[in-house]
Design an enzyme around this catalytic site. Structure first.
Site, PDB file in Angstrom:
ATOM      1  N   GLY A   1     -22.903  23.776  22.691  1.00 52.84           N
ATOM      2  CA  GLY A   1     -22.505  23.246  23.987  1.00 52.84           C
ATOM      3  C   GLY A   1     -23.714  22.853  24.814  1.00 52.84           C
TER       4      GLY A   1
ATOM      5  CG  ASP B   1     -24.010  33.201  19.410  1.00 57.16           C
ATOM      6  OD1 ASP B   1     -23.605  32.029  19.538  1.00 57.16           O
ATOM      7  OD2 ASP B   1     -23.272  34.189  19.520  1.00 57.16           O
TER       8      ASP B   1
ATOM      9  NE  ARG C   1     -19.684  31.740  23.475  1.00 59.07           N
ATOM     10  CZ  ARG C   1     -20.513  31.746  22.441  1.00 59.07           C
ATOM     11  NH1 ARG C   1     -20.153  31.179  21.302  1.00 59.07           N
ATOM     12  NH2 ARG C   1     -21.707  32.300  22.536  1.00 59.07           N
TER      13      ARG C   1
ATOM     14  CB  THR D   1     -25.369  29.132  26.068  1.00 60.48           C
ATOM     15  OG1 THR D   1     -23.987  29.410  26.379  1.00 60.48           O
ATOM     16  CG2 THR D   1     -26.124  30.446  26.006  1.00 60.48           C
TER      17      THR D   1
ATOM     18  NE  ARG E   1     -19.397  23.211  19.629  1.00 62.00           N
ATOM     19  CZ  ARG E   1     -19.840  24.219  20.349  1.00 62.00           C
ATOM     20  NH1 ARG E   1     -20.732  25.047  19.837  1.00 62.00           N
ATOM     21  NH2 ARG E   1     -19.404  24.407  21.589  1.00 62.00           N
TER      22      ARG E   1
ATOM     23  CG  ASP F   1     -20.766  30.709  27.531  1.00 59.76           C
ATOM     24  OD1 ASP F   1     -20.169  30.165  28.480  1.00 59.76           O
ATOM     25  OD2 ASP F   1     -20.587  30.381  26.346  1.00 59.76           O
TER      26      ASP F   1
ATOM     27  CG  ASP G   1     -22.859  34.038  25.167  1.00 57.98           C
ATOM     28  OD1 ASP G   1     -23.878  33.308  25.154  1.00 57.98           O
ATOM     29  OD2 ASP G   1     -21.792  33.724  24.600  1.00 57.98           O
TER      30      ASP G   1
END
Length: 323
Positions: A15, A107, A175, A129, A76, A131, A133
């Site tokens: 992303g 990741d 997420r 990212t 992707r 996120d 995360d």
């Protein structure tokens, strides 16, 4: 691929996140400053597999430092998950005599990088990212901008919520990580914040809405992290329990776009520069990390360690302030 670094590839994968362009710019310009040849790889691993590489110059990255998205594009790649795809990617790097690869992403992007590291490619990962995360770093590129985007959107939503005496359920990205919801919720004064890391009680949230209504509060904002589930379902449940009208807003990919915040632009530039310096220092299979307001290099495997837990102190404070 032993010996002195001469040619570096850089790609963005997964992303997109605000600040990726600032990181690309830093890799290109620091690399050129040190006499290296830099190749931009378009469309992430998918582009690498299909040979979409182009040598970059100083002018290639002009005026992109505060541009959102990624000028290298991203995609992707299911093929990269296969041994055949990994072999093709490696062969493309060999074909152009590229000594090392800088991968900007999350990741999943790092896992792809490690398959190339296993074939002898020197790898540096840059965590990008929204996120936030990724284990091993306090912040990832794009997170601060995404939080600010949510706060700005909620500020606008609150205006109409107040005008119509309604409860708005706002779903945000992340997420299975509730960091965006938590920090944006605290910043904008949301009445309730639902995150996947902490169990929630819809009856208690409904009772909070009722208590607010009894003291004259005519509107509320509830932030729901996407890892919790559908904001539409939460809205239906709360309407059934409280009797109040609810409206749903899913911010979605709006959170990925826009110019990076100053913090994201600075972190991205520092990480891009650190990535090149790490390669010049003969490091490999490493990642850049933002720790205690400093960008450092650490093992790429740290990205798969135990992720920093959600800040429970901030979560509890948000609840205390929204009584």
């Amino acid at each position: 691929m032993a010996g002195e670094i001469q040619r570096i590839g850089v790609l963005t994968s997964g992303g997109d996140a605000p600040g990726m362009n600032a990181a690309v710019r830093a890799v290109v310009r620091k690399g050129i400053f040190h006499g290296l040849t830099i190749f931009g790889i378009h469309r992430g691993y998918e582009g690498l597999i299909h040979g979409e590489l182009q040598e970059m110059s100083i002018g290639s990255v002009a005026d992109i430092v505060l541009r959102g998205g990624t000028v290298l594009k991203t995609a992707r790649s299911e093929e990269m998950k296969t041994p055949a795809g990994q072999k093709k990617a490696f062969e493309q790097l060999q074909k152009r005599q590229i000594d090392a690869l800088v991968v900007i992403g999350g990741d999943g992007s790092f896992r792809g990088a490690q398959t190339l590291a296993a074939q002898g490619v020197r790898i540096i990962g840059i965590p990008g990212t929204i996120d936030n995360d990724i284990a091993g770093t306090d912040l990832t590129i794009g997170f601060d901008t995404a939080v600010n985007t949510v706060v700005d959107a909620v500020s606008k939503i609150r205006d109409t919520a107040s005008s119509h005496d309604r409860t708005f359920i706002v779903e945000v990205m992340g997420r299975n990580c509730g960091n965006i919801a938590l920090q944006a919720g605290l910043a904008c004064g949301a009445e309730s914040i639902l995150v996947p890391e902490i169990p929630y009680d819809l009856d208690e949230i409904s009772n909070k809405l009722k208590r607010g209504h009894q003291r004259g509060k005519n509107h509320s904002i509830i932030l729901v992290s996407e890892g919790v589930g559908s904001a539409f379902k939460v809205g239906e449940e709360l309407r059934a329990r409280s009797g109040f009208e609810t409206r749903i807003t899913v911010l979605g990919h709006l959170q990925r776009g826009g110019n990076p915040s100053a913090l994201d632009a600075v972190i991205a530039a520092a990480m891009g520069g650190k990535a090149v310096q790490s390669l010049l220092d003969q490091e490999t299979n490493r990642m850049t990390a933002y720790i205690n307001q400093t960008v450092i290099s650490r093992p790429l495997d740290d990205a798969y360690g135990t992720r920093r837990p959600l800040n429970r102190e901030l979560y509890d404070l948000a609840n205390e302030l929204s009584i």
